[in-house]
Scaffold this motif. Structure first.
Motif, PDB file in Angstrom:
ATOM      1  N   MET A 117       0.813  -1.212   0.000  1.00  0.00           N
ATOM      2  CA  MET A 117       0.000   0.000   0.000  1.00  0.00           C
ATOM      3  C   MET A 117       0.849   1.265   0.000  1.00  0.00           C
ATOM      4  O   MET A 117       0.435   2.302  -0.537  1.00  0.00           O
ATOM      5  N   LYS A 118       2.063   1.208   0.578  1.00  0.00           N
ATOM      6  CA  LYS A 118       2.865   2.422   0.778  1.00  0.00           C
ATOM      7  C   LYS A 118       3.947   2.638  -0.272  1.00  0.00           C
ATOM      8  O   LYS A 118       4.290   3.782  -0.580  1.00  0.00           O
ATOM      9  N   ILE A 119       4.521   1.561  -0.807  1.00  0.00           N
ATOM     10  CA  ILE A 119       5.682   1.692  -1.690  1.00  0.00           C
ATOM     11  C   ILE A 119       5.377   1.014  -3.024  1.00  0.00           C
ATOM     12  O   ILE A 119       5.173  -0.206  -3.071  1.00  0.00           O
ATOM     13  N   PRO A 120       5.342   1.776  -4.128  1.00  0.00           N
ATOM     14  CA  PRO A 120       4.997   1.193  -5.441  1.00  0.00           C
ATOM     15  C   PRO A 120       5.891   0.018  -5.840  1.00  0.00           C
ATOM     16  O   PRO A 120       5.414  -0.951  -6.441  1.00  0.00           O
ATOM     17  N   SER A 121       7.169   0.096  -5.524  1.00  0.00           N
ATOM     18  CA  SER A 121       8.079  -0.978  -5.921  1.00  0.00           C
ATOM     19  C   SER A 121       7.864  -2.263  -5.132  1.00  0.00           C
ATOM     20  O   SER A 121       8.437  -3.307  -5.462  1.00  0.00           O
ATOM     21  N   GLU A 122       7.046  -2.187  -4.078  1.00  0.00           N
ATOM     22  CA  GLU A 122       6.778  -3.362  -3.234  1.00  0.00           C
ATOM     23  C   GLU A 122       5.424  -3.986  -3.550  1.00  0.00           C
ATOM     24  O   GLU A 122       4.890  -4.746  -2.743  1.00  0.00           O
ATOM     25  N   ARG A 123       4.846  -3.660  -4.721  1.00  0.00           N
ATOM     26  CA  ARG A 123       3.556  -4.254  -5.099  1.00  0.00           C
ATOM     27  C   ARG A 123       3.681  -5.771  -5.151  1.00  0.00           C
ATOM     28  O   ARG A 123       4.655  -6.309  -5.664  1.00  0.00           O
ATOM     29  N   MET A 124       2.668  -6.449  -4.641  1.00  0.00           N
ATOM     30  CA  MET A 124       2.710  -7.899  -4.585  1.00  0.00           C
ATOM     31  C   MET A 124       2.199  -8.535  -5.871  1.00  0.00           C
ATOM     32  O   MET A 124       1.308  -8.003  -6.534  1.00  0.00           O
ATOM     33  N   SER A 125       2.767  -9.695  -6.176  1.00  0.00           N
ATOM     34  CA  SER A 125       2.346 -10.466  -7.342  1.00  0.00           C
ATOM     35  C   SER A 125       1.152 -11.347  -6.973  1.00  0.00           C
ATOM     36  O   SER A 125       0.778 -11.465  -5.805  1.00  0.00           O
ATOM     37  N   ARG A 126       0.588 -12.003  -7.985  1.00  0.00           N
ATOM     38  CA  ARG A 126      -0.528 -12.915  -7.733  1.00  0.00           C
ATOM     39  C   ARG A 126      -0.097 -14.079  -6.844  1.00  0.00           C
ATOM     40  O   ARG A 126      -0.868 -14.549  -6.000  1.00  0.00           O
ATOM     41  N   LEU A 127       1.146 -14.541  -7.012  1.00  0.00           N
ATOM     42  CA  LEU A 127       1.645 -15.629  -6.169  1.00  0.00           C
ATOM     43  C   LEU A 127       1.714 -15.203  -4.709  1.00  0.00           C
ATOM     44  O   LEU A 127       1.382 -15.980  -3.798  1.00  0.00           O
ATOM     45  N   GLN A 128       2.127 -13.963  -4.467  1.00  0.00           N
ATOM     46  CA  GLN A 128       2.198 -13.467  -3.091  1.00  0.00           C
ATOM     47  C   GLN A 128       0.804 -13.318  -2.488  1.00  0.00           C
ATOM     48  O   GLN A 128       0.595 -13.627  -1.302  1.00  0.00           O
ATOM     49  N   TRP A 129      -0.157 -12.838  -3.285  1.00  0.00           N
ATOM     50  CA  TRP A 129      -1.533 -12.759  -2.782  1.00  0.00           C
ATOM     51  C   TRP A 129      -2.072 -14.148  -2.460  1.00  0.00           C
ATOM     52  O   TRP A 129      -2.804 -14.336  -1.488  1.00  0.00           O
ATOM     53  N   LEU A 130      -1.696 -15.139  -3.261  1.00  0.00           N
ATOM     54  CA  LEU A 130      -2.080 -16.511  -2.962  1.00  0.00           C
ATOM     55  C   LEU A 130      -1.481 -16.945  -1.629  1.00  0.00           C
ATOM     56  O   LEU A 130      -2.149 -17.621  -0.823  1.00  0.00           O
ATOM     57  N   GLY A 131      -0.223 -16.550  -1.399  1.00  0.00           N
ATOM     58  CA  GLY A 131       0.422 -16.867  -0.126  1.00  0.00           C
ATOM     59  C   GLY A 131      -0.307 -16.241   1.051  1.00  0.00           C
ATOM     60  O   GLY A 131      -0.460 -16.866   2.112  1.00  0.00           O
ATOM     61  N   ILE A 132      -0.784 -15.005   0.882  1.00  0.00           N
ATOM     62  CA  ILE A 132      -1.516 -14.335   1.953  1.00  0.00           C
ATOM     63  C   ILE A 132      -2.839 -15.050   2.234  1.00  0.00           C
ATOM     64  O   ILE A 132      -3.210 -15.274   3.392  1.00  0.00           O
ATOM     65  N   LEU A 133      -3.545 -15.439   1.177  1.00  0.00           N
ATOM     66  CA  LEU A 133      -4.794 -16.183   1.366  1.00  0.00           C
ATOM     67  C   LEU A 133      -4.531 -17.518   2.064  1.00  0.00           C
ATOM     68  O   LEU A 133      -5.289 -17.930   2.954  1.00  0.00           O
ATOM     69  N   LEU A 134      -3.451 -18.169   1.673  1.00  0.00           N
ATOM     70  CA  LEU A 134      -3.080 -19.444   2.297  1.00  0.00           C
ATOM     71  C   LEU A 134      -2.771 -19.255   3.781  1.00  0.00           C
ATOM     72  O   LEU A 134      -3.229 -20.035   4.636  1.00  0.00           O
ATOM     73  N   ALA A 135      -2.018 -18.206   4.094  1.00  0.00           N
ATOM     74  CA  ALA A 135      -1.651 -17.953   5.490  1.00  0.00           C
ATOM     75  C   ALA A 135      -2.867 -17.620   6.340  1.00  0.00           C
ATOM     76  O   ALA A 135      -3.012 -18.120   7.464  1.00  0.00           O
ATOM     77  N   LEU A 290       6.095 -18.234   3.303  1.00  0.00           N
ATOM     78  CA  LEU A 290       7.203 -18.541   2.396  1.00  0.00           C
ATOM     79  C   LEU A 290       6.896 -18.072   0.978  1.00  0.00           C
ATOM     80  O   LEU A 290       7.782 -17.552   0.276  1.00  0.00           O
ATOM     81  N   LEU A 291       5.649 -18.235   0.530  1.00  0.00           N
ATOM     82  CA  LEU A 291       5.278 -17.755  -0.805  1.00  0.00           C
ATOM     83  C   LEU A 291       5.433 -16.241  -0.903  1.00  0.00           C
ATOM     84  O   LEU A 291       5.908 -15.712  -1.904  1.00  0.00           O
ATOM     85  N   VAL A 292       5.033 -15.543   0.155  1.00  0.00           N
ATOM     86  CA  VAL A 292       5.139 -14.082   0.153  1.00  0.00           C
ATOM     87  C   VAL A 292       6.601 -13.643   0.204  1.00  0.00           C
ATOM     88  O   VAL A 292       7.037 -12.772  -0.549  1.00  0.00           O
ATOM     89  N   SER A 293       7.371 -14.263   1.090  1.00  0.00           N
ATOM     90  CA  SER A 293       8.728 -13.786   1.349  1.00  0.00           C
ATOM     91  C   SER A 293       9.745 -14.244   0.324  1.00  0.00           C
ATOM     92  O   SER A 293      10.780 -13.593   0.149  1.00  0.00           O
ATOM     93  N   SER A 294       9.488 -15.366  -0.329  1.00  0.00           N
ATOM     94  CA  SER A 294      10.480 -15.901  -1.271  1.00  0.00           C
ATOM     95  C   SER A 294      10.222 -15.465  -2.706  1.00  0.00           C
ATOM     96  O   SER A 294      10.938 -15.902  -3.611  1.00  0.00           O
ATOM     97  N   HIS A 295       9.252 -14.575  -2.919  1.00  0.00           N
ATOM     98  CA  HIS A 295       8.896 -14.179  -4.285  1.00  0.00           C
ATOM     99  C   HIS A 295      10.087 -13.581  -5.028  1.00  0.00           C
ATOM    100  O   HIS A 295      10.376 -13.955  -6.168  1.00  0.00           O
ATOM    101  N   GLY A 296      10.802 -12.647  -4.379  1.00  0.00           N
ATOM    102  CA  GLY A 296      11.946 -12.007  -5.042  1.00  0.00           C
ATOM    103  C   GLY A 296      13.033 -13.007  -5.380  1.00  0.00           C
ATOM    104  O   GLY A 296      13.633 -12.958  -6.455  1.00  0.00           O
ATOM    105  N   TRP A 297      13.290 -13.918  -4.465  1.00  0.00           N
ATOM    106  CA  TRP A 297      14.322 -14.928  -4.676  1.00  0.00           C
ATOM    107  C   TRP A 297      13.934 -15.845  -5.832  1.00  0.00           C
ATOM    108  O   TRP A 297      14.759 -16.158  -6.691  1.00  0.00           O
ATOM    109  N   LEU A 298      12.650 -16.284  -5.882  1.00  0.00           N
ATOM    110  CA  LEU A 298      12.185 -17.155  -6.964  1.00  0.00           C
ATOM    111  C   LEU A 298      12.247 -16.435  -8.312  1.00  0.00           C
ATOM    112  O   LEU A 298      12.613 -17.033  -9.331  1.00  0.00           O
TER     113      LEU A 298
END
Length: 309
Positions: A117-135, A290-298
């Protein structure tokens, strides 16, 4: 600033030790709760660690300038840090150390949403949103356990909720640091602000709520030394040092060993029961994080794999 190196045996071993220490703190707080309530113990450990950091800064003669625009953010992260451990301390009065550790480590979920919400470069991908729903599905599942007729079930549920609020406060602290000029300050400086504010506010809270009585047993002395020196001073500074040498994304993934160790240590040392629903819920929570946090690494791995040899 030099290039961060990939993990080696030293880094992996250090992270295992770090995660065990971080997981042990909730167990230790719970173990001596009859002689010193968790909130007051956290207040005292914050004071001990703050004093040690001040001594270190004086010895190394580091200057700590704080620009006017960073004063309010510095106070804010101190308040959020205080809320994190106020919620955690009160949670440990009601729920198990294992539950508290897992819910506390939902913080990356709240940080990811706030940064989105605060930083444009930190926008989440669909995989990260899936991780949030999973969590969050895992959180719901973890909350649904236990016998609803049990007199303690409502207290445990309240304790779990407080631990979740502690995770949210931790996540918001990350957002404030990343979205303000505090991100350019040395880690020990921002840590000191958090520890000092927490020491003052949690001590006041302990006295106002009549939770400042202490029975100074050898176990309490040992717990205070462990928390003040090992957890809040050596471990935090060691973590920040690792971040200067190794890739943060890989270290972050390893840090999710902590809730697993927390559940196991609570069962082993305190005899805490591990419910089936909590095991499955925790698995979903950790998997989602892990899905949210490992997105950049993947993403970087995919990019490297796509490059011609």
């Amino acid at each position: 600033m030099g290039t961060r190196q990939p993990l080696d045996l030293f880094a992996i071993t250090s992270m295992v030790i770090f995660c065990i220490v971080m997981a042990s703190q909730q167990v230790m707080l719970k173990a001596v709760a009859e002689d010193i309530v968790p909130v007051f113990q956290i207040a005292l450990r914050s004071g001990i660690a703050a004093a040690l950091i001040i001594v270190l800064i004086l010895i190394q003669r580091h200057r700590m300038p704080l620009a006017p625009e960073n004063r309010i953010p510095a106070l804010l992260i101190g308040v959020l840090f205080t809320l994190e451990f106020l919620f955690l301390g009160e949670a440990l009065n009601e729920t198990s150390a294992g539950h508290a550790t897992v819910f506390l480590y939902t913080s990356p979920i709240f940080a990811a949403i706030g940064l989105h919400m605060k930083i444009p470069s930190e926008r989440m991908s669909r995989l990260q949103w899936l991780g949030i729903l999973l969590a969050f599905g895992g959180i719901v599942l973890a909350f649904l356990g236990g016998d609803s007729t049990d007199a303690l079930s409502s207290a445990v549920l309240w304790g779990d909720f407080l631990a979740l609020l502690a995770g949210a406060a931790w996540g918001l602290t990350t957002v404030v640091v990343r979205a303000t000029g505090l991100s350019a300050l040395p880690a020990r400086q921002t840590l000191l602000y958090q520890l000092l504010v927490a020491f003052v506010l949690l001590t006041l809270w302990s006295y106002i709520t009549d939770q400042a009585e202490v029975n100074l047993t050898p176990e309490v002395w040992g717990s205070l030394a462990f928390h003040g020196i090992i957890v809040s001073f050596i471990s935090y500074l060691g973590w920040f040092w690792l971040l200067t040498k190794y890739k943060a994304s890989q270290l972050g993934i390893l840090s999710f060993m902590t809730p697993v160790f927390g559940v196991l240590l609570g069962n082993w040392l305190l005899g805490e029961r591990i419910e089936a629903n909590f095991i499955f819920g925790s698995g979903l929570i950790i998997g989602g994080i892990l899905l949210v946090s490992s997105h950049g690494w993947l993403r970087k791995r995919r990019e490297r794999a796509g490059k011609p040899a």
